[in-house]
Design a protein around this motif. Structure first.
Motif, PDB file in Angstrom:
ATOM      1  N   GLU A   1     -29.524  -4.368 -15.525  1.00  0.00           N
ATOM      2  CA  GLU A   1     -28.443  -4.279 -16.506  1.00  0.00           C
ATOM      3  C   GLU A   1     -28.897  -4.640 -17.920  1.00  0.00           C
ATOM      4  O   GLU A   1     -28.124  -4.526 -18.872  1.00  0.00           O
ATOM      5  CB  GLU A   1     -27.299  -5.204 -16.086  1.00  0.00           C
ATOM      6  N   ALA A   2     -30.131  -5.089 -18.065  1.00  0.00           N
ATOM      7  CA  ALA A   2     -30.609  -5.533 -19.380  1.00  0.00           C
ATOM      8  C   ALA A   2     -30.771  -4.334 -20.321  1.00  0.00           C
ATOM      9  O   ALA A   2     -31.363  -3.313 -19.958  1.00  0.00           O
ATOM     10  CB  ALA A   2     -31.930  -6.261 -19.239  1.00  0.00           C
ATOM     11  N   THR A   3     -30.231  -4.473 -21.521  1.00  0.00           N
ATOM     12  CA  THR A   3     -30.379  -3.443 -22.559  1.00  0.00           C
ATOM     13  C   THR A   3     -31.657  -3.718 -23.350  1.00  0.00           C
ATOM     14  O   THR A   3     -32.250  -4.798 -23.234  1.00  0.00           O
ATOM     15  CB  THR A   3     -29.176  -3.474 -23.511  1.00  0.00           C
ATOM     16  N   PRO A   4     -32.121  -2.745 -24.160  1.00  0.00           N
ATOM     17  CA  PRO A   4     -33.285  -3.023 -25.015  1.00  0.00           C
ATOM     18  C   PRO A   4     -33.113  -4.254 -25.880  1.00  0.00           C
ATOM     19  O   PRO A   4     -34.072  -5.007 -26.095  1.00  0.00           O
ATOM     20  CB  PRO A   4     -33.393  -1.743 -25.860  1.00  0.00           C
ATOM     21  N   ALA A   5     -31.907  -4.489 -26.368  1.00  0.00           N
ATOM     22  CA  ALA A   5     -31.659  -5.691 -27.169  1.00  0.00           C
ATOM     23  C   ALA A   5     -31.812  -6.949 -26.320  1.00  0.00           C
ATOM     24  O   ALA A   5     -32.367  -7.971 -26.770  1.00  0.00           O
ATOM     25  CB  ALA A   5     -30.262  -5.635 -27.780  1.00  0.00           C
ATOM     26  N   ASP A   6     -31.321  -6.888 -25.071  1.00  0.00           N
ATOM     27  CA  ASP A   6     -31.471  -8.029 -24.165  1.00  0.00           C
ATOM     28  C   ASP A   6     -32.949  -8.302 -23.885  1.00  0.00           C
ATOM     29  O   ASP A   6     -33.377  -9.469 -23.865  1.00  0.00           O
ATOM     30  CB  ASP A   6     -30.749  -7.764 -22.842  1.00  0.00           C
ATOM     31  N   GLU A   7     -33.707  -7.237 -23.664  1.00  0.00           N
ATOM     32  CA  GLU A   7     -35.133  -7.413 -23.400  1.00  0.00           C
ATOM     33  C   GLU A   7     -35.838  -8.020 -24.604  1.00  0.00           C
ATOM     34  O   GLU A   7     -36.743  -8.857 -24.461  1.00  0.00           O
ATOM     35  CB  GLU A   7     -35.763  -6.064 -23.021  1.00  0.00           C
TER      36      GLU A   7
END
Length: 849
Positions: free
Chosen positions: A681-687
């Protein structure tokens, strides 16, 4: 019966007189031979150029006469003293770590290389600005100097003179790297280079217990003659050192092997083009002999022995073939000179113009054997047809098979061609499979052509006059069906296979694989940092799954007590023995582990060292349950018995190892940890937030974002696919030439048909429709075969060899059908347009005669 010298001289004299008439009808023959010969000559010349440059420039590529590499430890004082006694020494240390902007806002993975003042011993290091390396890497009051690849500047958003962080050290970017002489010998990197001094690396604090570090000791030998025996002498003196030794004559063995493999593939594609061209040769010879039928009949009526007739035309064909081979060799010698200009910045290439006679000789031999192999049968038919039949019949199409000596000679030549291809190949098994597949395709294509003719013969009556003519043309005696299906079939099948492989790889790298792969790999986690690392990750990825394993590095020294350098291993298994491997230990059987043979050890096992080996790799190395494997870890050699074999899903990109040892094997050994984080569920921003949090909290932990690594691989696959498609285009061009030759070979019969039909009232529009329908039917039939055969071939490569999911891509199917129709209809109509304009009277008079 062997021909006499008089017969040979007579045949040669007659051939010389006839050849004065020019090469009319042989232009496609020349093109087919020249194309295949040029491809093989060019590919082998480029391969020889690169591999010879690697050998001749080995000192510069290695930056030394010999290189000693140790993983995870430095040389002991005794070992260092021994190395210094060999000559001048330069020491470098390599590892992967995170380079960060001081604000913590940006970070990127970097290939860090720390060098001393002696670097490089050979070759020239170039930087911009062009200043001495020791000045660029010197320390000022607050920071150490550093050089970076342009990509690192771009990723961190910094410029010359800015400061960055590496571990606990502050670096000032004093220049950008222009040329690193030993970059090829250091191996492929997924990240941009960051060059620092060894003092800066020590200050960074990145070298800790269990860190994945490579220490390279490069020597300029005081006595160059020692190079030949230095590996054996050193291993004898220090059998448990565990170092990897490479001399300058093998400066980049992986690169050399990959170049040889790729050139082998391209050579086989070139050979396929040559074999496809062989069909064009056979068509051209048949058409040539058909045009000479009156002359042949006259020779026979005047008492010329059949052997003289055969040799006369054999000499003519060989003379023209030699011209085609010569053209191919000239092109094959020129193409590498052009290719060198594009490869100069990527691979080592010769600095002066160089010809490679052995590469040209191999290409010439391939061309000559192909010519003979596809010429013998048409000549045999011409020899055995009586003079009366030659005067009476239109040509040789309906002649029976020639006698057994011609069939035997053809078989022997084809076997010689296959044998030469296998003997000159880097991987003879792959070459054998490739040639067997081509031979099988030839047989199947002949069956497809026969099936198309049968269906046309049995098809129901249609009202359209043009369609009836088209169907009749497909199955009538002397039809073009076999030649068209055969010529297009191989080229289109090869194109479909390569396109499907490329498409599936890209699909796996860009969509399927990222969905299954973890988001991050975290390397060099110290045991004391493990708990804090978990907390940081959990805070920033509460829904993520962390998987951790102990991580060491070891190099396989022996299998069943036999030195691995003396074992003949198939190419597919050599990677396991090349350099160091990541290894781990586990008490309980890891999750998702499936044993194929043997049993797992008890959690509290305390007996002799045991190891679980990957089943597929064990098979390639010839290992079984109960065999022993000797590995060197941290300078200590350990022998373990194989307790079980297990399946390993490498394509999942999860934590996998070739070898998993029982825990007692490495009790007390210092090591770091390896971890993965999976959060679908991680988005690029989360990563990005996870990366910043881990890097800022633990600067010595190396974080690898899987998507970034996949993008690098995807870019490399794209570049490789471009080269492969260019090679496939050669085979496709050969198919076009053969198709044009097949049409030319049948022009005379088509002219007679067109004239008679026009005399009986057929219009030009009707004939154009008839020819268009015929070519469309043949094109569709060939495309269907290409899709089926190419789909099966691509599935085998993807699913069985690469062990990846395989899917049939519709866009490839549609593209192939379009290519087949455009080629067959377009070339067919171009070839028959002139026929439709023929005046009836001259042709009818010729028929009457």
């Amino acid at each position: 019966m062997m021909p006499s010298s008089f017969q040979i001289r007579t045949a040669f004299r007659l051939a010389r007189r006839e050849i004065r008439g020019g090469f009319r009808g042989f232009y496609i023959f020349l093109a087919c031979i020249a194309l295949g010969t040029a491809t093989i000559a060019a590919v082998n010349s480029v391969s020889r150029a690169v591999t010879s440059s690697i050998a001749s420039e080995g000192q510069a590529i290695l930056a030394g006469d010999v290189r000693f590499e140790l993983r995870n430890r430095e040389a002991t004082p005794e070992e260092r003293s021994y190395l210094e006694g060999l000559g001048d020494i330069a020491v470098s240390t390599g590892l992967r770590s995170m380079a960060r902007a001081p604000s913590g806002s940006e970070q990127t993975l970097a290939e860090v290389k720390a060098v001393d003042g002696a670097y490089p011993l050979y070759g020239t290091f170039e930087a911009e600005p062009n200043r001495p390396l020791d000045e660029l890497l010197a320390k000022d009051q607050n920071s150490y100097g550093a050089l970076a690849a342009p990509l690192l500047f771009e990723r961190l958003g910094v410029k010359l003179g800015d400061e960055i962080l590496l571990g606990s050290a502050r670096l000032k970017l004093t220049g950008s790297i222009v040329n690193e002489p030993d970059a090829l010998s250091d191996g492929f990197g997924f990240a941009p280079r960051l060059l620092v001094s060894r003092d800066a690396l020590v200050a960074s604090g990145l070298i800790q217990t269990g860190s994945l570090v490579e220490h390279a000791y490069k020597i300029r030998l005081a006595d160059p003659l020692k190079r030949a025996s230095i590996t054996a002498d050193t291993n004898k003196a220090y059998p448990d050192a565990g170092w990897s030794i490479r001399t300058s004559d093998r400066a980049a063995p992986s690169l050399t092997e990959n170049v040889n493999r790729f050139s082998q593939f391209l050579t086989l594609v070139g050979l396929t083009a040559l074999i496809v061209g062989g069909v064009g040769v056979a068509n051209a010879v048949r058409a040539f002999l058909d045009a000479k039928r009156t002359t042949i009949a006259s020779f026979k009526c005047l008492g010329a022995p059949a052997i003289i007739v055969t040799m006369t035309y054999l000499f003519q064909i060989l003379f023209i073939a030699l011209i085609g081979i010569l053209i191919g060799l000239v092109v094959g010698a020129i193409v590498p000179l052009i290719a060198m200009q594009f490869l100069a910045g990527v691979l080592p290439v010769p600095k002066e113009i160089t010809l490679y006679p052995s590469a040209l000789l191999i290409a010439a031999v391939f061309g000559l054997i192909t010519t003979l192999a596809f010429t013998i049968l048409p000549l045999g038919r011409a020899k055995e047809v009586p003079a009366t039949a030659l005067f009476r019949e239109q040509g040789f199409d309906e002649g029976r098979w020639p006698s057994w000596p011609y069939l035997l000679a053809t078989g022997l030549l084809l076997a010689l061609l296959a044998g030469l291809a296998v003997l000159t190949a880097e991987d003879r098994f792959i070459a054998s499979v490739f040639l067997a597949a081509v031979a099988f395709a030839f047989v199947v294509l002949r069956l497809v052509a026969s099936l198309v003719r049968l269906i046309a013969r049995k098809s129901p009556h249609v009202n359209s006059t043009a369609m009836r003519l088209a169907i009749g043309n497909i199955h009538r005696p002397g039809a073009l069906t076999p030649s068209v299906v055969l010529s297009l079939g191989l080229g289109l099948t090869l194109l479909v296979t390569l396109s499907l492989i490329d498409g599936n790889l890209r699909r796996e790298l860009t969509s399927t694989l990222p969905e299954r792969a973890p988001n991050f790999f975290f390397v060099d986690i110290q045991g004391s940092d493990l708990e804090g690392f978990r907390n940081v990750v959990k805070q920033n990825a509460p829904n993520g799954t962390i998987n951790e394993v102990p991580m060491l590095r070891g190099r396989i020294l022996a299998l069943n007590g036999q030195d691995v350098t003396k074992i003949d291993v198939p190419p597919s298994g050599r990677w396991v023995l090349r350099g160091d491997r990541g290894i781990t230990y586990a008490g309980d059987m890891p999750e998702n582990t499936k044993l194929t043979e043997g049993s797992w050890w008890a959690a509290d096992y305390t007996g002799e060292p045991l190891v679980s080996f990957a089943a597929e790799e064990a098979g390639e190395l010839g290992l079984k349950i109960g065999d022993t494997v000797t590995v060197n870890v941290l300078g200590r050699s350990i022998t373990a018995k194989i307790a079980n074999l297990r399946n390993v899903e490498w394509e999942s990109l999860s934590i996998n190892f070739v070898m998993v040892f029982s825990p007692n094997t490495f009790r007390g050994a210092p090591h770091a940890w390896l971890a993965t984080l999976a959060d679908p569920e991680a988005t690029p921003a989360d990563e990005g937030q996870i990366l910043r949090a881990v890097t800022n909290a633990y600067p010595t932990i190396t974080s690898v974002r899987v998507k970034d690594a996949l993008e690098v691989v995807d870019r490399l696959v794209g570049q490789l696919a471009t080269a492969i498609r260019a090679a496939a285009a050669v085979a496709l061009i050969a198919s076009v030439l053969v198709l044009a030759g097949a049409l030319a070979a049948g022009n005379r019969a088509r002219t007679h048909d067109a004239v008679i039909l026009k005399t009986l009232g057929a219009t030009r529009i009707t004939l154009i429709k008839a020819f268009s329908y015929e070519y469309m039917i043949l094109g569709l039939a060939t495309a269907v075969f290409a899709l089926a055969a190419g789909g099966v071939s691509a599935w085998f490569v993807i699913a069985r060899i690469m062990k990846l999911p395989s899917a049939f891509l519709t866009d490839v199917a549609v593209g192939t059908v379009v290519v087949a129709l455009v080629m067959t209809v377009g070339i067919g109509l171009l070839g028959t347009w002139r026929i439709l304009g023929q005046k009836a009277a001259p042709v009818l008079r010729q028929i009457g005669e």
